[in-house]
Motif scaffolding. Sequence first.
Motif, PDB file in Angstrom:
ATOM      1  N   TYR A 188      -4.025   3.476 -12.773  1.00 19.76           N
ATOM      2  CA  TYR A 188      -3.357   3.888 -11.549  1.00 19.76           C
ATOM      3  C   TYR A 188      -3.985   3.203 -10.346  1.00 19.76           C
ATOM      4  CZ  TYR A 188      -0.521   7.203 -14.031  1.00 19.76           C
ATOM      5  OH  TYR A 188       0.406   7.764 -14.879  1.00 19.76           O
ATOM      6  N   ASP A 189      -3.138   2.796  -9.419  1.00 15.46           N
ATOM      7  CA  ASP A 189      -3.575   2.005  -8.275  1.00 15.46           C
ATOM      8  C   ASP A 189      -3.818   2.835  -7.016  1.00 15.46           C
ATOM      9  OD1 ASP A 189      -1.042   0.004  -9.575  1.00 15.46           O
ATOM     10  OD2 ASP A 189      -3.164  -0.566  -9.665  1.00 15.46           O
ATOM     11  N   TYR A 190      -3.105   3.926  -6.860  1.00 13.00           N
ATOM     12  CA  TYR A 190      -3.163   4.718  -5.629  1.00 13.00           C
ATOM     13  C   TYR A 190      -3.378   6.188  -5.977  1.00 13.00           C
ATOM     14  CZ  TYR A 190      -0.867   0.463  -4.078  1.00 13.00           C
ATOM     15  OH  TYR A 190      -0.563  -0.848  -3.832  1.00 13.00           O
ATOM     16  N   TRP A 191      -4.122   6.857  -5.090  1.00 10.22           N
ATOM     17  CA  TRP A 191      -4.471   8.258  -5.325  1.00 10.22           C
ATOM     18  C   TRP A 191      -4.319   9.075  -4.060  1.00 10.22           C
ATOM     19  CZ3 TRP A 191      -5.838  10.234 -10.055  1.00 10.22           C
ATOM     20  CH2 TRP A 191      -6.058   9.300 -11.076  1.00 10.22           C
ATOM     21  N   TYR A 249       7.418   2.628  -8.651  1.00 10.61           N
ATOM     22  CA  TYR A 249       6.125   3.125  -9.098  1.00 10.61           C
ATOM     23  C   TYR A 249       6.286   4.199 -10.160  1.00 10.61           C
ATOM     24  CZ  TYR A 249       4.291   0.920  -4.873  1.00 10.61           C
ATOM     25  OH  TYR A 249       3.949   0.019  -3.908  1.00 10.61           O
ATOM     26  N   GLN A 303       0.846  -1.189   0.000  1.00 10.44           N
ATOM     27  CA  GLN A 303       0.000   0.000   0.000  1.00 10.44           C
ATOM     28  C   GLN A 303       0.888   1.248   0.000  1.00 10.44           C
ATOM     29  OE1 GLN A 303      -3.134  -0.573  -0.230  1.00 10.44           O
ATOM     30  NE2 GLN A 303      -4.150   1.385   0.139  1.00 10.44           N
ATOM     31  N   VAL A 304       0.483   2.238  -0.756  1.00 15.12           N
ATOM     32  CA  VAL A 304       1.207   3.499  -0.848  1.00 15.12           C
ATOM     33  C   VAL A 304       0.254   4.637  -0.519  1.00 15.12           C
ATOM     34  CG1 VAL A 304       2.410   5.084  -2.404  1.00 15.12           C
ATOM     35  CG2 VAL A 304       2.827   2.622  -2.559  1.00 15.12           C
ATOM     36  N   GLN A 305       0.690   5.546   0.313  1.00 14.53           N
ATOM     37  CA  GLN A 305      -0.099   6.737   0.627  1.00 14.53           C
ATOM     38  C   GLN A 305       0.531   7.933  -0.084  1.00 14.53           C
ATOM     39  OE1 GLN A 305       1.046   4.713   3.489  1.00 14.53           O
ATOM     40  NE2 GLN A 305      -0.773   3.532   2.928  1.00 14.53           N
ATOM     41  N   ALA A 323      -1.092  10.391  -8.507  1.00 10.95           N
ATOM     42  CA  ALA A 323      -1.446   8.985  -8.575  1.00 10.95           C
ATOM     43  C   ALA A 323      -0.190   8.157  -8.808  1.00 10.95           C
ATOM     44  CB  ALA A 323      -2.453   8.743  -9.692  1.00 10.95           C
ATOM     45  N   ARG A 334       1.198   3.968  -9.833  1.00  9.30           N
ATOM     46  CA  ARG A 334       0.862   2.618 -10.279  1.00  9.30           C
ATOM     47  C   ARG A 334       2.063   1.720 -10.042  1.00  9.30           C
ATOM     48  NH1 ARG A 334       1.909   1.698 -16.228  1.00  9.30           N
ATOM     49  NH2 ARG A 334       0.121   0.295 -16.148  1.00  9.30           N
TER      50      ARG A 334
END
Length: 124
Positions: free
Chosen positions: A111-114, A32, A1-3, A97, A99
Amino acid sequence: QVQLVESGGGLVQAGGSLRLSCAASGRTGSRYAMGWFRQAPGKEREFVAAIAWSGSSTYYADSVKGRFTISRDNAKNTMYLQMNSLKPEDTAVYYCAARATVVATTKIYEYDYWGQGTQVTVSS
């Protein structure tokens, strides 16, 4: 997980400049690709710029090409968007974002994280 946390937004007059930052935390040991998107009131979120993990490849929307510059500092886990010659039509919430791959893309659904977004307002 990325914040992801954006910063640097604000109010600027047309023709002015802003520099947005996106700080990543969490599983930053992975590689990423990252990007910037924006969403104006009543409009869909749209692609602005993207950068590969290495920084060697960058992509821009036609509307910002020549005015915006995307960059990243992997040692600081931070991505930037330098915005020059700002126009009122650049007014939007800007999102960063990420990925989980090294290859950049312009496609929002890849994209996976926002992040939560930062407001940019350009007055005329």
